[in-house]
Scaffold this active site. Structure first.
Site, mmCIF file in Angstrom:
data_model
loop_
_atom_site.group_PDB
_atom_site.id
_atom_site.type_symbol
_atom_site.label_atom_id
_atom_site.label_comp_id
_atom_site.label_asym_id
_atom_site.label_seq_id
_atom_site.Cartn_x
_atom_site.Cartn_y
_atom_site.Cartn_z
ATOM 1 N N ASP A 10 0.862 -1.171 0.000
ATOM 2 C CA ASP A 10 0.000 0.000 0.000
ATOM 3 C C ASP A 10 0.910 1.235 0.000
ATOM 4 O O ASP A 10 2.116 1.128 0.259
ATOM 5 C CB ASP A 10 -0.882 -0.041 1.253
ATOM 6 C CG ASP A 10 -1.700 1.216 1.452
ATOM 7 O OD1 ASP A 10 -2.347 1.658 0.485
ATOM 8 O OD2 ASP A 10 -1.677 1.753 2.570
ATOM 9 N N ASP A 12 -0.198 5.143 1.058
ATOM 10 C CA ASP A 12 -0.440 6.049 2.187
ATOM 11 C C ASP A 12 -0.437 5.276 3.500
ATOM 12 O O ASP A 12 -1.199 4.323 3.679
ATOM 13 C CB ASP A 12 -1.791 6.752 2.034
ATOM 14 C CG ASP A 12 -1.853 7.656 0.813
ATOM 15 O OD1 ASP A 12 -0.831 8.276 0.487
ATOM 16 O OD2 ASP A 12 -2.925 7.735 0.185
ATOM 17 N N ASP A 173 -1.728 -0.840 5.975
ATOM 18 C CA ASP A 173 -2.069 -0.368 7.320
ATOM 19 C C ASP A 173 -3.558 -0.222 7.577
ATOM 20 O O ASP A 173 -3.956 0.112 8.695
ATOM 21 C CB ASP A 173 -1.398 0.985 7.582
ATOM 22 C CG ASP A 173 -1.961 2.086 6.690
ATOM 23 O OD1 ASP A 173 -2.122 1.842 5.474
ATOM 24 O OD2 ASP A 173 -2.245 3.187 7.204
#
Length: 223
Positions: A10, A12, A173
């Site tokens: 991922d 961000d 996250d």
């Protein structure tokens, strides 16, 4: 024996601490409509599901009755015009990111990015940090008809990188990352240093507290 595979990251909150630039653009949009600023913490909770979801959350928080005239489509366009050219003005890679990526590559791993961020912004960021050559594919929020948590987004990214779900690990996250991995039968590593609730770790196959732990944790998942 540890085998090599495909590590899908991922962006961000995983590769990049992008909150400062995103929050800066959000506050500029609010100011242009005569609305008071919001905190970084408030914006942090809006990140992870793509720009359309971010704007919808912003409108619900700051203009729920529509009096300020925040239109979703226009605000998305305004955000992209502000954010894309300056996506790396304040943002920084998380500590140890470059070293972790190079370590995985030295062990024969292929790398990819699967982000809900628009492709133009994602590529601008990777280019700015000289990371683009490290990645075999970049599956962005507008690269496919589907976006995370839809497994089709992750599966499309894996296919572009020439990988297979059985030998892939998704590192992220937020719940869209972990749900996309689960729906794709892909192992997942929770990026505990990012923006997600620590409780999300229960939904992952493993968790890492920082980028320095990622190569070892990723490789262990395919033992």
């Amino acid at each position: 024996m540890t085998q090599s595979g495909l590590a899908v990251f991922d962006m961000d909150g995983t590769l990049l601490d992008s909150l400062p630039d995103i929050a800066d653009c959000v506050r500029e949009i609010l100011a242009s409509h005569g609305l008071p600023p919001v905190s970084d913490a408030a914006v942090r909770g809006m990140i992870g599901n793509g720009v359309h979801a971010l704007v919808e959350s912003l409108i619900r928080l700051t203009d729920p009755d529509g009096r300020a005239g925040l239109n979703a489509a226009q605000t998305v366009s305004q955000f992209l015009s502000l954010y894309t050219p300056r996506a790396t003005r304040l943002s920084r890679l998380f500590p140890g990111t470059e070293e972790a990526l190079e370590t995985l590559r030295k062990h024969g791993w292929t790398l990819a990015v699967c982000t809900n961020k628009p492709e133009a912004a994602a590529r601008h960021i990777l280019d700015a940090f000289n990371l683009t050559p490290l990645f075999a594919s970049i599956g962005a929020g507008d690269s496919f008809p589907a976006r995370k948590p839809d497994p089709a987004h992750l599966l499309g990214t894996i296919a572009l990188a020439g990988g297979q779900p059985a030998s892939t690990v998704m590192i992220g996250d937020m719940m869209p990352d972990l749900l996309a991995a689960r729906g794709s039968n892909v192992r997942s590593l929770f990026a505990a240093w990012g923006y997600g609730d620590p409780a999300f770790a229960r939904e992952a196959d493993a968790s890492a507290s920082g980028m320095a732990e990622v190569p070892g944790k990723v490789m262990a998942l395919l033992v």
